[in-house]
Design a protein around this motif. Structure first.
Motif, mmCIF file in Angstrom:
data_model
loop_
_atom_site.group_PDB
_atom_site.id
_atom_site.type_symbol
_atom_site.label_atom_id
_atom_site.label_comp_id
_atom_site.label_asym_id
_atom_site.label_seq_id
_atom_site.Cartn_x
_atom_site.Cartn_y
_atom_site.Cartn_z
ATOM 1 N N ASP A 207 38.897 -18.796 73.727
ATOM 2 C CA ASP A 207 38.913 -17.983 74.949
ATOM 3 C C ASP A 207 40.086 -18.376 75.841
ATOM 4 O O ASP A 207 40.767 -17.517 76.413
ATOM 5 N N ARG A 208 40.327 -19.681 75.960
ATOM 6 C CA ARG A 208 41.414 -20.151 76.813
ATOM 7 C C ARG A 208 42.770 -19.685 76.284
ATOM 8 O O ARG A 208 43.627 -19.222 77.045
ATOM 9 N N LEU A 209 42.963 -19.784 74.980
ATOM 10 C CA LEU A 209 44.236 -19.370 74.393
ATOM 11 C C LEU A 209 44.441 -17.862 74.498
ATOM 12 O O LEU A 209 45.564 -17.388 74.709
ATOM 13 N N GLU A 210 43.365 -17.102 74.365
ATOM 14 C CA GLU A 210 43.481 -15.648 74.504
ATOM 15 C C GLU A 210 43.872 -15.264 75.925
ATOM 16 O O GLU A 210 44.685 -14.361 76.140
ATOM 17 N N ASN A 213 47.535 -15.876 76.375
ATOM 18 C CA ASN A 213 48.361 -14.871 75.699
ATOM 19 C C ASN A 213 48.380 -13.548 76.455
ATOM 20 O O ASN A 213 49.327 -12.765 76.327
ATOM 21 N N GLN A 214 47.333 -13.289 77.225
ATOM 22 C CA GLN A 214 47.265 -12.039 77.973
ATOM 23 C C GLN A 214 48.083 -12.084 79.255
ATOM 24 O O GLN A 214 48.420 -11.047 79.818
ATOM 25 N N ASN A 215 48.378 -13.294 79.737
ATOM 26 C CA ASN A 215 49.140 -13.431 80.993
ATOM 27 C C ASN A 215 50.646 -13.321 80.746
ATOM 28 O O ASN A 215 51.128 -13.527 79.667
#
Length: 215
Positions: A207-210, A213-215
């Motif tokens: 969740d943290r990595l996703e 990546n969205q920012n």
């Protein structure tokens, strides 16, 4: 029960059941691989927390052995699966991770090989993947399929109908191998005794990595 085995310190973490490819060219490890291939005995892979994988010559004014490495307290036994000799003085090795161990003490032999006194730890207790984390199975399968064919891509660790995909410990280990985690975090995950907790932490990292990546 404690046992003494040779160690292979690396700037990486080997998980139980994982594959470890190695290029061997130092004499101390060429000799080690030959002995392990002949005897079938494992060696210990332990995370190198400070220092160098390749043996360094002492600096001017520094005594031999004065720059010792720092090793993690938990490692993984590794057993050779394949050895190739593409040229003299070079081995290409593939090893498989086995049980974890606690490293009680370690020292360096005269020719530079590490050995350690260790206690082998019990494997993960069987634990079904909780329903709320079940999507992690298909997500990992899809991620590995997307990487298939790329240089250095990891192979599918098991057939899609293999029952190990239903096991929380095995699934968490395979995820931890693939995620772009700091080595210290991989070491922490590998050292955990609770496979469900390990899988929950993997889900948090995903969740943290996703979000990053969205920012």
């Amino acid at each position: 029960m404690n046992t003494t085995l040779p160690l292979f310190p690396l700037h990486t973490v080997l998980f139980p059941g994982g594959l470890l490819p190695l290029q061997i060219f130092e004499v101390r490890y060429l000799d080690l691989m030959k002995r392990c291939a002949q005897s079938g005995e494992p060696f210990g892979v332990v995370c190198l927390q400070s220092g160098h994988e390749i043996r360094q010559a002492p600096r001017t004014g520094e005594a031999e052995g004065g720059r010792l490495e720092t090793l993690a307290s938990v490692g993984t036994l590794a057993t050779l699966e394949r050895i190739e000799h593409p040229q003299p003085g070079l081995m290409l090795v593939q090893a498989r991770g086995g049980p974890r161990f606690t490293l009680h003490s370690s020292h360096v032999l005269a020719h530079g090989l590490w050995t350690g006194t260790m206690e082998v730890l019990p494997g993960d207790l069987p634990a079904a993947v909780p329903s709320e984390l079940a999507p992690l199975r298909s997500r990992l399968q899809a991620a590995l399929a997307a990487m298939a064919g790329q240089a250095g891509a990891p192979p599918l660790p098991a057939a899609l109908d293999d029952p190990r995909w239903q096991d929380a410990g095995w699934l968490s280990n395979r995820w931890a191998e693939c995620l772009p985690l700091p080595v210290a975090e991989r070491q922490r995950l590998m050292s955990l005794d609770n496979p469900l907790w390990r899988l929950e932490l993997v889900a948090e990292w995903l969740d943290r990595l996703e979000r990053l990546n969205q920012n």
